[in-house]
Scaffold this motif. Structure first.
Motif, PDB file in Angstrom:
ATOM      1  N   TYR A  35     -44.739  13.645 -24.677  1.00  0.00           N
ATOM      2  CA  TYR A  35     -44.647  13.098 -23.322  1.00  0.00           C
ATOM      3  C   TYR A  35     -43.292  12.419 -23.126  1.00  0.00           C
ATOM      4  O   TYR A  35     -42.599  12.649 -22.131  1.00  0.00           O
ATOM      5  N   HIS A  81     -40.457  13.439 -20.433  1.00  0.00           N
ATOM      6  CA  HIS A  81     -40.274  12.637 -19.222  1.00  0.00           C
ATOM      7  C   HIS A  81     -39.186  11.584 -19.305  1.00  0.00           C
ATOM      8  O   HIS A  81     -38.576  11.244 -18.303  1.00  0.00           O
ATOM      9  N   SER A  82     -39.006  10.988 -20.482  1.00  0.00           N
ATOM     10  CA  SER A  82     -37.976   9.937 -20.544  1.00  0.00           C
ATOM     11  C   SER A  82     -37.320   9.972 -21.907  1.00  0.00           C
ATOM     12  O   SER A  82     -37.536   9.088 -22.726  1.00  0.00           O
TER      13      SER A  82
END
Length: 1845
Positions: A881, A885-886
């Motif tokens: 994740y 996403h980051s």
């Protein structure tokens, strides 16, 4: 104990690790070890029978090494022998891959380590297989051609790399050496004779084989045998080698090896070898090998520095010779130490100091080892030292006395006090009463001075080593313990915030002493007990001070802490972390304080606890530096007595925290109140205690955790996480809870137990009585309660976040991860490891490769949730994740990487922590062990620590874990992180990945393809970051696996072509320096680490039979039986298939690389990498495929220099592969010579080897004689003794035919076609004659090998094409062209070894004129290359084959045409050829000498120097070695006589010898005198060249030259002197260092006496300097003859009364030197003689005419009086560092002469000022020697008169 075991295991173990018995789960270990052993035996036996070297045998032998680490040698004797025999068979498999060989060898060394377990009856190992293995690796014939890559040095790399390579090359060598050392005990008794037969023929002192043979003797000869077999052991060689050693001088390389053999022999056979006759010579040589500076102008022969003896062996030899009836060695040792004592004084320093310090440090240790062996060691099969030769108490006392003086001086040495401290530790074990008092005295005085802190550090470190000897007191030194308290109290001021090193050593000192002493106040026992001895009463009353000591120590520590708070030590802006120094102080403080509290009685502890509690709670500290130190002190208190301490701390901290967080807003604050932070920190440290005591406070603690883990402030929740971690750890781990020096602590009433009796008491291994903390049911429940309460919700939050259901800020994610990580760290030991199905199909094997499970004292509770798996699942989701996403949230990624690492490896302790604890354990053990009594008598705390380490080791041994799908997923995640965007994330993930790769079996085969996927040129979606990440993954880190270079065809065949092809990838750019550097590193690492990979994996029958015996053995019975016949056949078939497959993969890889090279788009860098890889693939057991041969031959003319260099080396290797073998036949030397060999040893020139020598009248001049001649190529054969079978090449008609186009193989054709092509050749020659690095180029051996190979394989096929080029090159005088032609010529001559006579004759007809041309054009740049060329051409060739060359070189070398330079070069080249021929060309040497003799008066310096060097070589063969007949080569004696008769004119006259200035070989015949001077200059050059080069020095001849040298040599050192004088001086210096034999000493002294009588004072002065060096360098030999000592003494005393002032002063210096090294003693007769001289009356002064001449000549009386004063002053200066009893009186006598006339007054003043300078340091001590009256006089003398008086 062993009996109970025998019932469980069914056998008596050989020797197991005792610490296992003390583990809390010891009862389970016998079963466990039995199962593992049965498993190992079953699988290993099976693997061997199925012939599966890899993975089967390798896997299970590794398991066996692990078993040894875990249980020691816990198997029966029968199994032990079987394992050893099997591994011996495996190590000596002939074609075994090196890495496997090393792995087997290491295990075998380990199995053989404890020699007392197996006697020579139990085991016998043959020596020859080991010798063949050693020879094939260390003297490999193909390694230099690149056909065999051993793990060793490669092409030039950076210096650091070179160091590493050096270590690695050494690693193979060292492993093999250690292996031989371990095996030689078990060689059969016939071995010694066989070895002598094998290596004696190599003993030719002029040849490199000498070094090899002596090296083999040193390594292989067995020296441990029962006395009745000594006649088959060392007695066969002892006299021969000993005489060789005695008769050789000038330290050849191999003399050190001889010393090593003798040292080992002496040590193994104390009392069976009589050393007495050799002892003076032994000590003289030992003293010489220190190279100490003596006298004023000492030239040291460079060879003496490189080849000096190894101190470790010298020490062994000396310590083994001590003792015995006369104890002669001790007398010499006293002499040795008194002669070098002053070198130990701290004011002296030089490169010799390290050696002397090593001697000092090792000698006592060696004697202690010997005493242990004689008095305390358990008897075993090795025969003990006979009682007559054991060290008596008297011997030991004498030894300690002789070492005391130098050791006490060395304490303050420039090199630090470590060496002296170790020496003192061992001396104190033997004689505490002699060594401890003087050191104590220095320590007390050092504690009182403030100005000299280095004295304090030195004395304290020495006291630390002697602590146990001081405390145990014993009957010799009962007053020892009384010093403890005064020492401790006085050490306290050392805890000083301003002086770091002092502070640390003080901590160490206090900790050492308090570990050994129970800090209990026993003073009340004085009233209660009346049976105490005087000493005990004294100690009891002193022990009342302990409480004071502890409290004062705490005050000191508080002061230290106050001065190191952050506010005080730093500006606001600086870092907040602790500096390195601060963390060391923190460590020292906390460990010392915890030691003190552990050793305290309860009463003292309570006071201390109160004090530390008040300090901690009344102040608020910042949490970085001071806070950490205070918290550490509190932790120490809590650890010692948890119940008492927690009762104070926990309620206080909890209430403070609850109170401070009562307001809700606090939780949200970014910056928290200091008081809150401090209380959290304090609480987190005091909870690191025995878990069960924490359970009382669980509700409060959980409450605090719930409060504080959700704090917003990062500092706050980090401290809370620490608290969580510590609470979990304390309850979940297994660890000992008490470290007190006496089991059970000191809290018994004094009537029953008196603690002072336990001062310095060692722990008792059999009654250690360890208190273990093992998690109870309650504690386990508590751990899981916390996890459910705190970990579960965090995991749920993170999971929701990862699934995108819930939003979290980055800080929140980080906070959650922090909690997860600390839970895992705290409870890791309770969570079962990750399970799941294994990954299959990575390696085919017929043997089970399963992992062994070890019990760690934790029974996993499977009913509870396995949080390890839960965390694993969540982390995987979270990681994907975040990456999507980051990805820039690097902090969270760092945390995830840490957690993943711990998920895989963490079971309660980390590897790096374990390693550092293991290191520090060993350091402490070393500094406090008792080597004399042995038997593990360490202090209790240390033993408990060792048991804990054993427990941790069992947790950490993770080698050979099964690779499961869980791991596969985790490694996949790590790989993804390793190729992500941010470099820091990449490097952290890569490190974890590398560790994992080394942990799981065969996982590399699974990961490599995934990494290579990113390098494929077809992938266009790869970013540069991924590309770099993938390259780093291939590169590996410095200690882990390197994927690019696994030793396995499957992996290399994938990775190498992939690396080359990655050059075509879109992500690759050569503009980015980081990528270029990565590829450089990769290629470099592959080149460095590549070892030839085997293609033959056959297992011999002998090993298979042993495999059967292992399978059939019992106790324990192996898990599985013998394989079925079908399986055995299958095994054989698989072995064949595997060998075939290996060859196919090898050829496939070569084809693949060539394919890459065909691609024209490939950038140049990758082309070079590919060619580099290709050159690594040459091997000596399989020819290179044809296309590769074609490619490499083409590359000889490549544009790039790098490629050409690689191709030259590779083609030379290919030619070696294609070499046809020649037939050899044995011959009998005695048939050829017609002389029967005499009985016994006769070496050197003798009728039996005359036929090997060069005789001008019988040289092979035609085809027929050439074919019948018996050529012996190697120079050493026949010099010493003949080998059993002398092999020579068969006659030409029996040899294979020369190559012609019809009988060539495909590969040979390829080379033939290229080299017969004129354009190819002219291009090649053009390239070869370019210069590479100007001024740096040298004769290149690689190119020589290329040409040698060409001419050897194809005879003269290419000569016609090369001839025109060679003629052109020879005529050109440029440096690079000359070098090129020299390389070709050397190759040609060496390659023509087997040519037929007419080809050889034609060759020389072409070469001789060519070389004449070339040599006439010789230049400064090229003369060295021509020398190398001729030397290389003559190396290992029969001189009679080269007679054309030798005769050509002998044609008048000094023709004078072309000037002096060409002459010197011709001589140099000739010398190169003759030196290679050594003893086989006496006739040529005679001819050369008679040619040179008339020319010795040469004018030119360079020619003279060269002649000197040539003369050295001519006379080199004239040696006086044992068993060696007189040589046929020229003799020095005859030559010297002829020379001396020509030097007569210089001897006779008294006038000074001037250098003639005429430099033309000029007009008319000069007079004899001038001729003699010229001759002398050449003779001096010869003397200088031969000093240190020849094997024996012709002393009688040199003595005849001495008077002449003394006349010329100047006194001052001045460079403006002419060459003649400088040379004379150098010669004297070199001659004076020569080694003298007892019979030569009187001759030398006679000459010196004679010279002391001649008129030149320069000569008389030089006699003294000569004498100083000569006496020192032959000290013990001269001391051994009374007459010689008398002679030297008379000479010095006679020169004291010389009329020349300088001579008198020098005589005084010489005398004081002799007195100082105890060569002469200051006896009454000498003293009275000087005193009488002093009283000589001086004549009254009469008025004289001004300017009269008389004044300048001193009167006889003045001289005598001055002589007396000088004599007394010499006595004073001879003891610069102490005051002997006679000194005060002599000082008084001297002071009476202070007002005499000059030069007496001057002498007295100098003496007094010197006395003052050297005695100033310890004046307080020295003062004691004088009476009060004398002191008054002295003070007057030494204080300079007042200026105003």
């Amino acid at each position: 104990m062993k009996k109970d075991q025998a019932e469980i295991s069914g056998f008596v173990p050989q020797k197991e690790i005792v610490y296992n018995k003390l583990l809390p789960y010891a009862d389970k270990l016998d079963r466990e070890s039995n199962d593992i052993l049965a498993q190992i035996k079953g699988n290993l036996g099976r693997a061997v029978q199925l012939r599966e070297l890899w993975p089967g045998i390798l896997f299970w032998t590794r398991k066996l090494s692990t078993y040894l680490r875990l249980y020691g040698r816990k198997f029966s004797k029968e199994d032990h022998v079987l394992f050893i025999k099997l591994l011996y068979e495996l190590v000596t498999i002939p074609k075994l891959e090196i890495s496997m060989m090393q792995s087997f060898a290491r295990l075998l060394i380990n199995l053989l380590k404890k020699k007392e377990l197996l006697s020579r009856e139990d085991l016998e190992l043959p020596w020859r297989p080991l010798y063949e293995l050693y020879e094939s690796i260390l003297y490999s014939k193909t390694e230099h051609l690149g056909l065999n890559w051993f793990p060793n040095y490669r092409a030039a790399a950076s210096t650091k790399q070179k160091m590493l390579n050096f270590v690695r090359k050494r690693s193979v060598e060292n492993v093999l050496k250690t292996l031989v050392k371990s095996c030689r005990l078990y060689f059969p008794e016939s071995a010694t004779q066989e070895m002598l037969d094998e290596w004696r023929p190599l003993l030719c002192p002029f040849d490199v084989t000498m070094h090899k043979a002596i090296g083999y003797f040193e390594l292989f000869l067995p020296t441990i045998m029962p006395p009745e077999q000594h006649h088959k052991g060392f007695k066969l060689w002892f006299d021969e080698l000993m005489e060789l050693w005695v008769s050789v001088q000038n330290l050849p390389v191999w003399e050190g090896n001889l010393v090593n053999i003798f040292a080992r022999l002496a040590n193994d056979n104390i009392g069976y070898v009589n050393w007495d006759p050799y002892i003076p010579q032994i000590f003289t040589r030992i003293l010489r090998s220190f190279n100490l500076p003596v006298g004023t102008s000492l030239m040291i022969v460079p060879r003496y520095l490189t080849n000096s003896y190894d101190i470790a062996h010298v020490v062994l030899w000396v310590s083994a010779m001590l003792g015995g009836p006369q104890n002669q060695a001790q007398k010499q040792l006293n002499g040795l130490f008194s002669s070098i004592a002053s070198f130990y004084h701290p004011s002296n320093n030089g490169r010799w100091l390290m050696k002397l310090m090593k001697l000092l440090q090792r000698l006592p240790a060696s004697v202690v080892r010997r005493l242990h062996r004689e008095r305390y060691k358990k008897p075993c099969w090795i025969s003990p030292v006979p009682p007559s030769h054991r060290l008596t108490d008297q011997d030991v006392t004498e030894f300690v006395e002789s070492m005391k003086q130098p050791v006490l001086m060395a304490m303050f040495s420039k090199t630090g006090s470590m060496d002296a401290a170790q020496a003192l530790q061992n001396l104190a074990l033997m004689r505490p009463e002699l060594v401890i008092p003087p050191v104590l005295e220095k320590t007390y005085s050092a504690m009182e001075t403030l100005t000299e802190p280095h004295q304090l550090t030195a004395t304290l470190s020495c006291m630390i080593g002697m602590a146990r000897s001081l405390l145990s007191g014993g009957r010799h030194y009962p007053e020892g313990p009384a010093h403890v308290l005064p020492l401790l109290m006085r050490a306290l001021p050392g805890v000083d915030p301003n002086d770091f090193s002092k502070c640390m050593i003080t901590f160490q000192f206090i900790a050492t002493f308090t570990t050994l002493v129970p800090l209990v106040d026993c003073s009340s026992a004085l009233h209660e007990k009346n049976d105490l001895t005087e000493m005990e009463r004294e100690l009891c009353s002193a022990s009342a001070e302990f409480e004071d000591f502890v409290l004062q120590f705490m005050d000191r520590c508080f002061a230290l802490i106050d001065s190191s708070t952050l506010e005080q030590t730093r500006e606001e802006t600086e870092t907040e972390k602790m500096t390195h120094l601060e963390s060391l102080v923190e460590l020292g403080l906390s460990s010392t304080f915890s030691t003190i509290l552990t050793q305290c009685s309860m009463e003292i502890f309570k006071v201390a606890l109160e004090k530390v509690f008040n300090f901690a709670t009344t102040n608020i500290f910042e949490t970085r530096v001071a806070g950490r130190m205070v918290a550490d002190m509190c932790r120490a208190a809590a650890k010692c007595h948890p119940a008492e301490s927690l009762r104070l701390f926990v309620p206080h901290c909890c209430s403070a925290i609850t109170h401070l967080t009562a307001n809700e807003d606090v939780l949200k604050e970014e910056e928290l109140d200091k008081e809150l932070l401090w209380n959290l920190q304090l609480l987190s440290e005091v909870t690191r205690v025995d878990g069960e005591k924490l359970l009382l406070y669980r509700t409060q603690l959980v409450q605090i955790l719930q409060l504080s883990l959700r704090l917003r402030c990062k500092q706050g929740y980090t401290l809370a996480c620490n608290l969580l971690h510590h609470i979990l750890r304390s309850t979940a781990l297994t660890y000992p809870t008490d470290y007190c020096s006496v089991p059970g602590g000191f809290n018994k009433p004094l009537q029953e137990y008196l603690p002072i009796k336990d001062w310095g008491r060692p722990g008792d291994l059999w009654n250690l009585d360890i208190q273990w903390h093992v998690p109870s049911v309650e504690e386990t429940a508590f751990v899981f309660y916390i996890l459910d309460l705190l970990l579960q919700p965090e995991l749920q939050r993170l999971q929701k976040f990862a699934q995108g259901e819930q939003d979290m800020s980055r800080d929140d994610v980080l906070q959650s991860l922090c909690i997860v990580q600390h839970c895992l760290l705290g409870a890791g030991s309770m969570l079962p490891p990750l399970e799941g199905p294994p990954v299959t199909g990575l390696v085919p094997s017929m043997v089970i490769l399963e992992e062994t499970k070890l019990y760690n004292g934790v029974d996993y509770d499977m009913s509870r949730e396995n949080y390890r798996e839960a965390i694993c699942k969540v982390m995987s989701q979270l990681l994907h994740y975040i990456l999507e996403h980051s990805e820039d949230d690097t902090k969270s990624l760092f945390a995830v990487i840490k957690i993943v690492s711990d998920l895989m490896h963490f079971k309660g302790s980390h590897k790096h922590e374990f390693d550092s604890r293991w290191k520090s354990f060993n350091l402490v053990k070393k500094s406090m062990e008792n080597r004399l009594h042995g038997k593990k008598r360490h202090i209790r705390a240390l033993l408990i620590d060792r048991v804990l380490l054993q427990h941790e080791m069992r947790k950490l041994l993770v080698e050979g874990c099964e690779y499961k799908t869980v791991h596969q997923d985790l490694l996949g995640d790590l790989l993804r992180l390793s190729t992500s965007t941010y470099s820091q994330v990449r490097s952290k993930a890569q490190n974890v990945l590398f560790t994992a790769l080394g942990t799981y079996n065969f996982c590399c085969r699974d990961i490599t393809p995934r990494v290579l996927e990113l390098l494929k040129p077809t992938r266009t979606d790869v970013t540069q970051q991924q590309f770099k990440g993938a390259l780093y993954c291939l590169l590996g880190n410095h200690c882990g696996v390197c994927l690019a270079n696994l030793h396995d065809w499957d992996c290399i065949a994938q990775t190498w072509p992939a690396i080359v092809r990655s050059g075509l990838s879109s992500a690759m750019s050569l503009e980015k320096p980081s990528i270029v550097r990565l590829f450089d590193d990769l290629a470099d690492k592959v080149h460095r680490q590549y070892e030839t990979i085997g293609i033959d994996f056959s297992v011999p029958e002998s090993a298979v039979l042993l495999g059967q015996s292992i399978t059939k053995s019992t106790q324990p019975t192996p898990h599985m039986g013998t394989p079925t016949d079908q399986e055995l056949d299958q095994g054989l078939a698989l072995q064949k298939a595997k060998n075939k497959e290996a060859v196919e993969k090898y050829e496939g890889l070569v084809k693949d690389l060539l394919q890459c090279l065909d691609d024209h788009d490939l950038p140049w860098k990758f082309e070079q990498i590919a060619i580099g890889f290709l050159s690594l693939l040459l091997r000596d057991d399989h020819p290179l495929p044809e296309p590769a041969v074609h490619f490499l031959v083409q590359s000889l003319n490549h544009d790039a220099l790098v490629v050409r260099k690689m191709a030259i080396a590779a083609v030379a290797g290919i030619l070696k592969q294609l070499k046809r073998t020649r037939k050899k036949v044995p011959i009998s030397p005695s048939k050829i010579s017609g002389v029967t060999e005499p009985e016994g040893l006769v070496a050197g020139d003798r009728p039996g080897n005359d036929w090997l020598q060069y005789h001008r009248d019988i040289l092979p001049h035609n085809q027929q004689t050439w074919d019948t001649f018996c050529f012996v190529e190697k120079t050493h054969w026949g010099y010493y003794s003949w080998p059993k079978k002398l092999m020579v090449y068969a006659p030409p008609n029996e040899q294979p035919q020369d190559l012609c186009t019809e009988n060539m193989s495909e590969r040979e054709h390829i080379i033939y076609d290229q080299f017969t092509d004129p354009t190819f050749i002219s291009q090649l020659i053009k390239f070869l004659s370019l210069e590479d690095r100007k001024g740096k180029d040298k004769f290149n051996p690689r190119r020589f090998c290329l040409f040698k190979g060409l001419f050897r394989n194809y005879s003269d096929a290419f000569l016609s094409v090369l001839k025109p080029h060679m003629e052109r090159l020879a005529a050109d005088s440029h440096e690079s062209t000359q070098r090129c032609v020299a390389e070709i010529i050397a190759g040609l001559i060496r390659g023509s070894k087997h040519w037929s006579f007419n080809k050889v004759e034609a060759l020389w007809q072409f070469l001789i004129p060519l070389m004449r041309t070339a040599l006439s054009k010789i230049t400064v740049e090229t003369y060295a290359d021509w020398g190398t060329c001729v030397a290389t051409a003559c190396e290992s060739r029969d001189p009679r084959k080269l007679h054309w060359l030798l005769e050509m070189l002998m044609e008048c070398p000094l023709s004078g045409e072309g000037g002096s330079f060409v002459d010197a070069c011709h001589l140099y080249v000739l010398q190169g050829g003759l030196a290679q021929q050594e003893w086989r060309v006496p006739e040529l040497l005679h001819r050369l000498l008679s040619y040179l003799e008339p020319k010795l008066t040469q004018v030119y310096k360079n020619v003279r120097e060269r002649i000197g060097s040539v003369l050295t070589y001519i006379f080199m063969i004239d040696v006086t070695l044992p068993y060696t007949g007189p040589t046929k080569s020229p003799h020095i004696a005859q030559f010297t006589e002829r020379i001396l008769s020509k030097l007569k004119p210089l001897m006779e006259g008294d006038e000074e010898i001037q250098n003639h200035v005429l430099e033309e070989n000029g007009v008319g015949e000069q007079d004899e005198r001038t001729q003699a001077i010229k001759l002398l200059k050449t003779v001096l050059k010869w003397q200088m060249a031969s000093a240190g080069r020849s094997f024996s020095t012709p002393v009688p001849q040199q003595l005849q030259l001495l008077p002449l040298l003394f006349k010329i040599a100047p006194v001052e050192n001045d460079d403006s002197y002419d060459e003649l004088k400088r040379d004379a001086k150098t010669c004297l210096s070199l001659l004076s260092q020569g080694l003298l034999y007892p019979e030569q000493i009187p001759l030398v002294l006679e000459v010196l006496h004679e010279i002391a009588g001649i008129s030149s004072w320069h000569a008389r002065f030089s006699v003294l300097t000569y004498l100083q060096i000569m006496v020192f360098y032959n000290l013990f030999t001269i001391l051994n003859t009374e007459q010689a000592i008398q002679g030297v003494r008379d000479l010095v005393i006679r020169l004291l009364e010389d009329e020349q002032l300088e001579v008198r002063e020098m005589a005084a210096t010489t005398l004081s030197g002799f007195l100082q090294c105890n060569f002469l003693t200051m006896d009454a007769s000498m003293q009275t003689h000087f005193e009488a001289l002093c009283k000589t009356r001086l004549p009254k002064k009469r008025k004289r005419d001004v300017g009269s001449v008389v004044d300048t000549i001193p009167s006889v009386d003045l001289v005598r009086r001055h002589a007396g004063v000088l004599g007394l002053s010499a006595c004073i200066l001879s003891s610069p560092y102490d005051v002997p009893t006679w000194m005060p009186q002599i000082l008084m006598d001297l002071s009476a002469h202070l007002n005499d006339t000059q030069p007496i007054e001057m002498t007295v003043k100098k003496t007094l000022s010197n006395f003052r300078r050297t005695h100033h340091d310890n004046w307080l001590e020295h003062k004691q020697q004088f009476t009060d009256d004398q002191l008054v006089v002295l003070t007057d003398l030494l204080v300079s008169p007042c200026y105003y008086a």
